[in-house]
Scaffold this active site. Structure first.
Site, PDB file in Angstrom:
ATOM      1  CD  GLN A 102      16.729 -30.871  -6.050  1.00 32.10           C
ATOM      2  OE1 GLN A 102      16.708 -30.564  -4.869  1.00 32.10           O
ATOM      3  NE2 GLN A 102      15.907 -31.793  -6.535  1.00 32.10           N
TER       4      GLN A 102
ATOM      5  CG  LEU B 264       2.411 -28.128  -3.494  1.00 30.02           C
ATOM      6  CD1 LEU B 264       1.788 -27.833  -2.134  1.00 30.02           C
ATOM      7  CD2 LEU B 264       3.627 -29.037  -3.339  1.00 30.02           C
ATOM      8  CG  HIS B 265       1.513 -33.202  -8.490  1.00 25.73           C
ATOM      9  ND1 HIS B 265       1.595 -34.361  -7.743  1.00 25.73           N
ATOM     10  CD2 HIS B 265       2.768 -32.940  -8.918  1.00 25.73           C
ATOM     11  CE1 HIS B 265       2.839 -34.793  -7.752  1.00 25.73           C
ATOM     12  NE2 HIS B 265       3.579 -33.945  -8.446  1.00 25.73           N
TER      13      HIS B 265
ATOM     14  CB  SER C   2       5.905 -35.535 -12.549  1.00 28.53           C
ATOM     15  OG  SER C   2       6.977 -34.635 -12.726  1.00 28.53           O
ATOM     16  CB  SER C   3       6.191 -30.420 -10.436  1.00 27.62           C
ATOM     17  OG  SER C   3       5.830 -30.743  -9.120  1.00 27.62           O
TER      18      SER C   3
ATOM     19  CG  HIS D  72       3.570 -32.545  -4.203  1.00 29.35           C
ATOM     20  ND1 HIS D  72       3.441 -31.999  -5.453  1.00 29.35           N
ATOM     21  CD2 HIS D  72       4.896 -32.797  -4.035  1.00 29.35           C
ATOM     22  CE1 HIS D  72       4.632 -31.897  -6.017  1.00 29.35           C
ATOM     23  NE2 HIS D  72       5.532 -32.394  -5.197  1.00 29.35           N
TER      24      HIS D  72
ATOM     25  CD  GLN E  61      14.404 -36.830  -4.091  1.00 31.83           C
ATOM     26  OE1 GLN E  61      14.954 -35.969  -4.748  1.00 31.83           O
ATOM     27  NE2 GLN E  61      13.112 -36.765  -3.790  1.00 31.83           N
TER      28      GLN E  61
ATOM     29  N   GLY F 122       7.453 -27.386  -4.673  1.00 30.64           N
ATOM     30  CA  GLY F 122       6.255 -26.645  -5.061  1.00 30.64           C
ATOM     31  C   GLY F 122       5.604 -27.234  -6.295  1.00 30.64           C
TER      32      GLY F 122
ATOM     33  CB  VAL G  86      -0.104 -40.252  -6.699  1.00 38.35           C
ATOM     34  CG1 VAL G  86      -1.541 -39.871  -7.037  1.00 38.35           C
ATOM     35  CG2 VAL G  86       0.067 -40.469  -5.193  1.00 38.35           C
TER      36      VAL G  86
END
Ligand code: PAF
Length: 284
Positions: free
Chosen positions: A61, A33-34, A185-186, A37, A153, A31, A176
């Site tokens: 995690q 989201l930017h 990044s969130s 995403h 990841q 979530g 991006v």
């Protein structure tokens, strides 16, 4: 667009789409989201008939509870962003649905998880592989799209998807960046305006490394990156490493200086916000 909250419902939805011959592209997220995403969603849309986005902040995690608690959760905005981006289904299970009483199975990644971020974040990648395999099981995608910002990841998930015979194609989407180069990044929303300005040292440190690597050694590249971060008083450098793009082992001597073979990654803190970034050391 439909919002689905249980694995049974998710599987039923996907099976009904597949029975009509439609392919499913999947973008797993936590979530907040930017634009980064939404580019993954756009990529999935190009590759598949229907796109599913999962939104789940995965407690397994996180190494530090405060980081989990502080993780932004603007669920209404996220669902609206997915609808505008043409997503067919949002899968947003609760933690109780994902990890009910009695849950005890883990997907344990191999050596790729012991390198780079692994030692400093015990259990992190096991939490990622466990949740991603559960999400894969519920969504049953043809293609899974992951950002290259979390490069380790991406490699671990590609390995897992192949090792467990999922048949899912794993695609790594390029990072991006904002106009000043900071990787989206969130976690960026947790930076103060001053920290956000200072955070440009993260991509600039990698630029410095790229320049140094043209004629120097991997150690020269790391030194160049580190000096850029050290020059910013509000930044706390954690690591910079030059690594093999495939097996993630540290590169201490350059062989072939060609694109796609060697990458550099870094982690830098601004107070309690940890930013990571990486790039190809010899891209054109
Ligand atoms: O990259 C992320 O946002 C997460 O690690 C993922 C892949 C959604 C698993 O929780």
């Amino acid at each position: 667009m439909i919002t689905i909250t249980t694995p049974d419902e998710m599987r039923a939805w996907s099976m009904s789409r597949k029975s009509r011959g439609r392919t499913i592209g999947f973008v797993p997220t936590m979530g907040a989201l930017h634009d980064g995403h939404l580019r993954l969603v756009a990529d999935a849309t190009q590759r598949c008939d229907d796109v599913v986005v999962s939104i789940f902040v995965n407690p397994l995690q996180f190494n530090v509870d405060t980081d989990f608690d502080a993780y932004p959760r603007p669920i209404d905005d996220d669902v609206a962003a997915c609808a505008s981006a043409g997503v067919a289904a949002v899968y947003a299970p609760t933690a109780a649905v994902m990890y009910p009483r009695g849950f005890q199975t883990r997907v344990v990644p191999g050596a790729l998880a012991d390198l780079m971020e692994g030692p400093g974040r015990p259990g992190h990648f096991e939490g990622v592989t466990t949740v991603v395999s559960k999400l894969f099981g519920a969504v049953g995608p043809d293609v899974g799209i992951f950002g290259q910002k979390d490069y380790q990841q991406l490699r671990i998930i590609a390995r897992m998807a192949a090792d467990l015979d999922t048949g899912i194609e794993i695609v790594g989407h390029p990072i991006v960046r904002d106009s000043d180069g900071l990787a989206q990044s969130s976690r960026n929303v947790r930076l103060t305006p001053a920290q956000r300005d200072a955070a440009v040292v993260v991509p600039r440190s990698l630029d410095a490394a790229v320049a140094a690597a043209r004629s120097g050694t991997p150690a020269d590249a790391v030194d160049a990156a580190r000096s850029v971060v050290f020059a910013e008083p509000s930044a706390r450098w954690e690591y910079t490493t030059v690594f093999d793009a495939d097996d993630l082992t540290e590169v201490t001597r350059f062989g072939v200086r060609s694109p796609g073979r060697v990458r550099i990654a870094t982690a830098v803190w601004f107070d309690d916000v940890r930013l990571i970034d990486n790039r190809d050391l010899f891209e054109d």
